[in-house]
Design an enzyme around this catalytic site. Structure first.
Site, mmCIF file in Angstrom:
data_model
loop_
_atom_site.group_PDB
_atom_site.id
_atom_site.type_symbol
_atom_site.label_atom_id
_atom_site.label_comp_id
_atom_site.label_asym_id
_atom_site.label_seq_id
_atom_site.Cartn_x
_atom_site.Cartn_y
_atom_site.Cartn_z
ATOM 1 N N ASP A 1 99.078 51.074 68.608
ATOM 2 C CA ASP A 1 98.593 52.239 69.356
ATOM 3 C C ASP A 1 99.635 52.784 70.329
ATOM 4 O O ASP A 1 99.447 52.770 71.552
ATOM 5 C CB ASP A 1 97.312 51.868 70.118
ATOM 6 C CG ASP A 1 96.231 51.325 69.194
ATOM 7 O OD1 ASP A 1 96.092 51.851 68.084
ATOM 8 O OD2 ASP A 1 95.540 50.370 69.594
ATOM 9 N N GLU B 1 88.627 60.891 62.802
ATOM 10 C CA GLU B 1 88.132 59.518 62.924
ATOM 11 C C GLU B 1 88.262 59.008 64.353
ATOM 12 O O GLU B 1 87.280 58.629 64.974
ATOM 13 C CB GLU B 1 88.899 58.596 61.974
ATOM 14 C CG GLU B 1 88.417 57.146 61.975
ATOM 15 C CD GLU B 1 87.074 56.963 61.307
ATOM 16 O OE1 GLU B 1 86.388 55.964 61.621
ATOM 17 O OE2 GLU B 1 86.681 57.805 60.477
#
Length: 448
Positions: A32, A206
């Site tokens: 991330d 998403e």
């Protein structure tokens, strides 16, 4: 290294070729990515997948930085679940931003009180921390994750987040409160593409939004369609919409069923950060951050970007005639890092044959000496200075003595030759069995 660290240290054994520079961190799993450009460096804020994870088992966040996009300095973990007394678990994907000399890191965690995801804010006077809890409670809590933050040209800041929805708030200038309520962005197929086969989620959106502004256009780059995810994006004339779906940035690839974007401009070029499962033992729960250089199309659209093992070219040279932290690494094999008693981090858990690669080192007219700050409990080890590869041409060798402790530091020096021009540097570590020594920093002397 402490006795405890010796007992629990786990090394990621690498079999990758020396020329591979993606993923950009090899000694821990990272995920991330959230890049931030500040004062001539890129600061990279990441999550941290635990070794051997079979779920998103994440307990802290990590910070890295680079002045050249190829050599990355490990700044350790300046924020963890323990930073937030109200947090229970899941140190997941966040983003940091600077405002008025302070750095605000927005992260999702699961709360002890409700067992649901909420977004907290860490704050620091430095991009590398340490960060403290800015509020002592969540900033927002609606059971969703993945914050991204953007400060518009007029000074108005926005915090966006969400899975399965996409919401935002208008942050106040203190960056730890907001005006108005939580606004949900309509997820239309025109705005975020069409997903097939899932009546509950008609659009491709998403999770993992990354919102930014460039040349008057607002971009929302996001993880699309689970699972496996790809990276898609939408654009808008304003920070809150209306959004128009523009297509794929990075197709599904890379042996991780999730992905997460981060985009910045740095030293005149554009860079796309993402994660995959490319390291040994890597996969959907043991991910690694990588980066690619790209150029926008003339109309501002983003081209399709594919993962590589080579990564971007160097954006600058590295000066070997000033002190360089040992934890500034383009590629490392066998090593780990830990907090050093002299401040910052040091490279440790070094075994015979382990090495560090540093790219694009500007030796100029030629280096004549090499110095290294070392600590050890054994004698007879050495730092080998090499070029051309970890087993390439030997430029010099510095012997490391027994200093009486893993954090008892001394400086050793030795002569070197053949180091001219700009080339990659390899520091190869040799000695007997077991851990050899710790390395805190190094520096060359001689012509420039």
């Amino acid at each position: 290294m402490t006795r405890l660290a010796l007992a629990v240290g786990v090394v990621l054994t690498l079999a990758a070729p020396a020329h591979a520079d993606n993923p950009i961190v090899q000694h821990v799993y990272t995920a991330d990515p959230a890049p931030l450009v500040h004062n001539g460096r890129v600061y990279l804020y990441t999550g941290h997948d635990e070794d051997g994870s079979t779920w998103f088992t994440m307990k802290d966040w990590r910070v890295w930085s680079s002045a050249d996009m190829v050599n990355w300095t490990d700044h350790g973990s300046p924020m963890s679940l323990n930073t937030f007394s109200w947090a229970k678990q899941d140190a997941w994907a966040g983003q940091a931003v600077e405002r008025n000399g302070k750095f605000y890191w927005y992260v999702p965690v699961v709360t002890k009180a409700t067992g649901r995801p909420a977004i907290g804010v860490g704050v620091s006077d430095s991009p590398t921390g340490p960060f403290r809890d800015a509020l002592g409670r969540p900033l927002v809590e609606n059971g969703e994750i993945d914050p991204t933050v953007m400060i518009d040209d007029n000074g108005q800041a926005y915090l966006y987040w969400g899975n399965p929805n996409l919401s935002y708030v208008r942050l106040n200038t203190d960056m730890i409160s907001y005006s108005g309520g939580i606004t949900r962005i309509p997820l239309t197929t025109a705005g975020f593409g069409t997903r097939t086969g899932d009546a509950n989620r008609p659009t491709l959106y998403e999770e993992g939004p990354w919102v930014y502004k460039r040349n008057g256009l607002y971009y929302n780059v996001f993880a699309a369609k689970c699972c496996s995810e790809f990276i898609a994006y939408s654009t808008s004339p304003g920070p809150t919409g209306p959004w128009t779906y523009r297509g794929t940035v990075m197709p599904t690839q890379g042996s991780s069923f999730t992905n997460h974007p981060g985009i910045v401009d740095f030293k005149g070029s554009s860079y796309f950060f993402y994660h995959n499962g490319a390291l040994p033992g890597g996969g959907g729960f043991t991910r690694s951050v990588a980066v690619e250089k790209f150029s926008y199309n003339a109309d501002g659209t983003i081209p399709t970007i594919n993962m590589t093992t080579t990564g971007p070219p160097a954006a600058d040279t590295l000066n070997p005639y000033v002190r360089q932290e040992a934890e500034t690494i383009a590629w490392g094999s066998g090593i780990e890092t830990e907090a050093a008693s002299e401040g910052g981090m040091n490279v440790g858990f070094i075994n015979n044959g382990d090495y560090i690669k540093v790219k694009n080192v500007a030796f100029g007219g030629g280096a004549t000496t090499f110095s290294a700050r070392v600590a050890s409990t054994v004698a007879g080890s050495s730092v080998e200075v090499r070029t051309g590869g970890p087993n390439g041409t030997l430029a010099g060798r510095c012997t490391v003595p027994n200093t009486g402790g893993w954090q008892n530091w001394t400086t050793v020096s030795c002569g070197v030759s053949g180091l001219t021009g700009t080339q990659d540097l390899y520091l190869r570590f040799s000695g007997g069995s077991g851990y050899l020594f710790n390395l805190n920093w190094w520096q060359f002397g001689g012509a420039r």
